[in-house]
Enzyme design. Structure first.
Site, PDB file in Angstrom:
ATOM      1  N   HIS A 167       0.822  -1.223   0.000  1.00 25.31           N
ATOM      2  CA  HIS A 167       0.000   0.000   0.000  1.00 25.31           C
ATOM      3  C   HIS A 167       0.850   1.263   0.000  1.00 25.31           C
ATOM      4  O   HIS A 167       0.412   2.310  -0.425  1.00 25.31           O
ATOM      5  CB  HIS A 167      -1.007  -0.042   1.148  1.00 25.31           C
ATOM      6  CG  HIS A 167      -2.139  -0.975   0.832  1.00 25.31           C
ATOM      7  ND1 HIS A 167      -2.147  -2.271   1.254  1.00 25.31           N
ATOM      8  CD2 HIS A 167      -3.241  -0.812   0.073  1.00 25.31           C
ATOM      9  CE1 HIS A 167      -3.218  -2.866   0.778  1.00 25.31           C
ATOM     10  NE2 HIS A 167      -3.912  -2.011   0.066  1.00 25.31           N
ATOM     11  N   GLU A 169     -11.464 -10.737  -4.494  1.00 29.00           N
ATOM     12  CA  GLU A 169     -10.010 -10.675  -4.312  1.00 29.00           C
ATOM     13  C   GLU A 169      -9.473 -11.886  -3.562  1.00 29.00           C
ATOM     14  O   GLU A 169      -8.305 -11.942  -3.212  1.00 29.00           O
ATOM     15  CB  GLU A 169      -9.604  -9.360  -3.632  1.00 29.00           C
ATOM     16  CG  GLU A 169     -10.404  -9.001  -2.415  1.00 29.00           C
ATOM     17  CD  GLU A 169     -10.054  -7.630  -1.835  1.00 29.00           C
ATOM     18  OE1 GLU A 169      -9.041  -7.040  -2.208  1.00 29.00           O
ATOM     19  OE2 GLU A 169     -10.823  -7.180  -0.969  1.00 29.00           O
ATOM     20  N   ASP A 227      -4.744  -8.437  -4.268  1.00 30.23           N
ATOM     21  CA  ASP A 227      -4.892  -9.547  -3.327  1.00 30.23           C
ATOM     22  C   ASP A 227      -5.152 -10.861  -4.039  1.00 30.23           C
ATOM     23  O   ASP A 227      -4.666 -11.905  -3.614  1.00 30.23           O
ATOM     24  CB  ASP A 227      -6.029  -9.247  -2.342  1.00 30.23           C
ATOM     25  CG  ASP A 227      -5.547  -8.339  -1.229  1.00 30.23           C
ATOM     26  OD1 ASP A 227      -4.472  -8.614  -0.669  1.00 30.23           O
ATOM     27  OD2 ASP A 227      -6.218  -7.337  -0.943  1.00 30.23           O
ATOM     28  N   CYS A 241     -10.096  -3.172  -9.877  1.00 36.13           N
ATOM     29  CA  CYS A 241      -9.492  -1.991  -9.253  1.00 36.13           C
ATOM     30  C   CYS A 241      -8.106  -2.268  -8.681  1.00 36.13           C
ATOM     31  O   CYS A 241      -7.559  -1.458  -7.950  1.00 36.13           O
ATOM     32  CB  CYS A 241     -10.420  -1.412  -8.183  1.00 36.13           C
ATOM     33  SG  CYS A 241     -10.770  -2.573  -6.870  1.00 36.13           S
TER      34      CYS A 241
HETATM   35  C1  PEP Z   1      -6.780  -5.201  -4.446  1.00 36.41           C
HETATM   36  O1  PEP Z   1      -6.564  -6.090  -3.616  1.00 36.41           O
HETATM   37  O2  PEP Z   1      -6.536  -5.349  -5.675  1.00 36.41           O
HETATM   38  C2  PEP Z   1      -7.333  -3.910  -4.030  1.00 36.41           C
HETATM   39  C3  PEP Z   1      -7.665  -3.008  -4.911  1.00 36.41           C
HETATM   40  O3  PEP Z   1      -7.427  -3.679  -2.697  1.00 36.41           O
HETATM   41  P1  PEP Z   1      -6.163  -3.233  -1.799  1.00 36.41           P
HETATM   42  O4  PEP Z   1      -5.004  -2.963  -2.705  1.00 36.41           O
HETATM   43  O5  PEP Z   1      -6.583  -2.042  -1.024  1.00 36.41           O
HETATM   44  O6  PEP Z   1      -5.951  -4.438  -0.945  1.00 36.41           O
HETATM   45 MG    MG Z   2      -7.381  -5.881  -1.606  1.00 36.92          MG
END
Ligand code: PEP
Ligand code: MG
Length: 597
Positions: free
Chosen positions: A194, A436, A460, A507
């Site tokens: 992140h 995910e 994920d 996403c």
């Molecule tokens: C993902 O897992 O692709 C996602 C968009 O969520 P995050 O990156 O916040 O885990």
């Molecule tokens: Mg995620």
């Protein structure tokens, strides 16, 4: 000084040039402070006093530990006391203060770094392990040399700096927003951590997984961060600096090359239209998302709201924030994801035990179902805000129909409470789930009957499908978004959604990756949500091709057995079909050794 080039993993594109600032919560980091000639004896005396005070403290500690736990344990401190008597170290510091005319704490911290580096390179494991002792004693001396409130923290940084850290948590990174941070580099981390995601959304060049950057870089070293190739250049030669300054200008001059795309739909040449939306971490990013022509928000990661504070955000605070985002986007969708803490995102207001495998631990919806009060507060805020725009609600990390039903049951309770109090909300609020976790993709046909939409979270999905920790740089080569299993799960999810007539987006970081966007288009995704700064380029890409070509690419890719083959095919076809989108990026695309994400 010879330039040194460190190679890491590219995390956010761009070039930054500026002085280093080493931020390490483990160490006390001291900014340089020049002193006058007449202050030299004062600084030396301060250093002597700090050593005496530290010796007393360590001796005290040793006595106490000896009494409580036995002399064997107390002996650990012998090494510390010896380091405090070390003539070479002491003389190095005194000489440094005299010659460089800088404060005792700053010189001491640089000498300490030099020692740590020497020890790190030693072959003898026992001696190598003494680094910890040196750092420990160093911290004690530094604490005695400086006022705590003089310690720099990100919040207090005013100058334009390149941040170097062993690691940065997502909450550290979020506090860099709106600061003059030119770029950053870390010893550990990965492209889908992140922290890297935040860097990209802030447009700050970043390199991660440099292994020992914090040991090799000293405060105030001049650095170049090359976020496309994953390089950090320490004290570059004039010729290198010139090349990079020119490259920086070139990138700047190209930053508006896709601006014409802003008002145009993401529609292929043969008339197939998809939605391109923005991922949002903090409301401060709204102007960028709008400026880049986002068709709404496909993922609002609300957990950042809960970070960098000691208390939980109240319903009112959240209501205000969600309403503001909804109002800003009017009719366009704003997809608010309920809080996804755990994994690599932690908050101070709730004690979450550090699991042995945090990504398999108490995270996201599992946390919310176990903490219904926290969940309900957020749901109330989202429901109340839903009257101010086109809000969609989305649950993270759903593993199958059971969790979806449990979450919905809580949502229904909250709705009932609001109705009793005549508090308005959108009765038709769309409730979707993130896909995910592989089990969610495998039950997508069932989930599609109970959800209003899907959004595939490949960051994920890749880690859970391939059993590869997304935040572990040592596994970077195994983290394969183009692995055949991942493509099959995406395809399965898209087909399941379409069979039930619901729309499906993606996403994860994959959606903003130009090399992979055509594959995702061809796999039939209705929506791609990405870091705002990727939107215009991806839109141009979609507008440059026929949907039928993207579909054939996807069919071909689904037949290949190796992730690397699929990735190569995608790169090749993207360049053949839309050369104008890639031409100016030639340097980065050829040299960027980081895997597509
Ligand atoms: C993902 O897992 O692709 C996602 C968009 O969520 P995050 O990156 O916040 O885990
Ligand atoms: Mg995620």
């Amino acid at each position: 000084m010879n330039e040194i080039i460190l190679k890491g993993v590219p995390a956010a594109a761009g070039i930054a040039i500026g002085p280093a600032y080493i931020l390490d919560k483990q160490d006390i980091v001291v900014p340089p402070r020049d002193i006058l000639e007449q202050e030299i004896p004062i600084e030396i005396a301060r250093f002597d006093e700090a050593l005496i005070k530290t010796r007393e403290e360590v001796a005290d500690l040793q006595r106490k530990i000896g009494d409580e736990m036995g002399t064997q344990h107390a002996q650990i401190f012998d090494a510390h006391l010896m380091a405090l008597e070390d003539r070479t170290l002491i003389e190095d510091v005194i000489k440094g203060i005299r010659q460089r005319k800088q404060s005792a704490e700053y010189i001491f911290s640089t000498v300490l770094k030099k020692y740590a580096k020497v020890f790190a390179e030693l072959k003898d494991e026992y001696l190598r392990d003494r680094i910890a002792d040196i750092n420990d004693i160093g911290r004690r001396v530094l604490k005695n040399l400086i006022d705590e409130d003089k310690l720099y923290e990100i919040e207090r940084l005013e100058e334009e700096l390149v941040i170097i850290a062993h690691d940065l948590s997502p909450s550290d990174t979020v506090s860099m927003f709106k600061k003059n941070i030119l770029g950053f580099a870390t010893d550990i981390g990965s492209r889908t951590s992140h922290t890297a995601i935040m860097a990209k959304s802030m447009g700050v060049p970043a390199v991660v997984a440099l292994k020992d950057a914090t040991l090799r870089i000293t405060n105030q070293d001049l650095l170049i961060i090359d976020g496309r190739m994953g390089l950090v250049i320490i004290n570059p030669a004039d010729s290198t600096l010139e090349i990079y300054r020119k490259e920086q200008e070139r990138i700047h001059s190209l930053s508006h090359r896709f601006d014409d795309m802003r008002e145009l739909p993401a529609e292929t040449k043969d008339g197939h239209r998809i939605q391109i939306l923005a991922n949002l971490e903090i409301p401060e990013e709204i102007p960028t998302a709008k400026g880049q022509g986002a068709g709404g928000i496909g993922l609002y990661r609300t957990e950042f709201f809960y970070m960098n504070r000691r208390d939980l955000p109240s319903e009112e605070e959240q209501y205000e924030a969600y309403s503001k985002v909804a109002c800003e986007f009017g009719d366009q969708p704003v997809t608010i994801r309920t809080v996804d803490i755990g994994g690599d995102k932690f908050i101070s207001s709730v004690q979450i035990p550090r699991d042995m495998y945090p990504f398999l631990g108490w995270r996201a919806i599992k946390f919310c179902l176990a903490q219904p009060q926290i969940f309900k507060t957020q749901l109330r805020a989202i429901l109340r805000a839903s009257v101010h725009g086109n809000i969609r609600l989305m649950y993270p990390m759903i593993s199958g129909p059971s969790e979806l039903r449990q979450a919905n049951a809580i949502l229904e309770e909250v709705k009932a409470e609001l109705r009793v109090h005549n508090i308005p909300f959108n009765e038709h609020l769309a409730v979707g789930v993130m896909i995910e976790v592989p089990s969610a993709a495998m039950t997508a046909d069932m989930l599609a009957k109970e959800a209003a939409f899907f959004s595939i979270g490949t960051n994920d999905l890749v880690q859970y499908t391939l059993a590869v920790d997304r935040a572990n740089e040592q596994l970077a080569d195994f983290y394969e978004p183009c692995h055949p299993s991942v493509l099959r799960l995406i395809k399965r999810t898209v087909d399941a959604a379409h069979a039930e007539g619901i729309h499906v987006g993606l996403c994860g970081e994959m959606s903003g990756e130009p090399n992979l966007a055509l594959l995702l288009l061809g796999l039939g995704l209705d929506e791609l949500s990405m870091t705002p700064l990727s939107i215009l380029q991806i839109k141009q890409l979609v507008r440059s091709v026929n949907f039928s070509d993207a579909q054939s690419l996807a069919t071909q890719a689904l037949d290949l057995r190796l992730g690397s083959e699929i990735e190569d095919l995608c790169k090749l076809r993207a360049r053949e079909l839309a050369p104008q989108v890639f031409r100016v990026d030639a340097r980065s695309s050829q040299n960027n050794q980081g895997k597509a994400i």
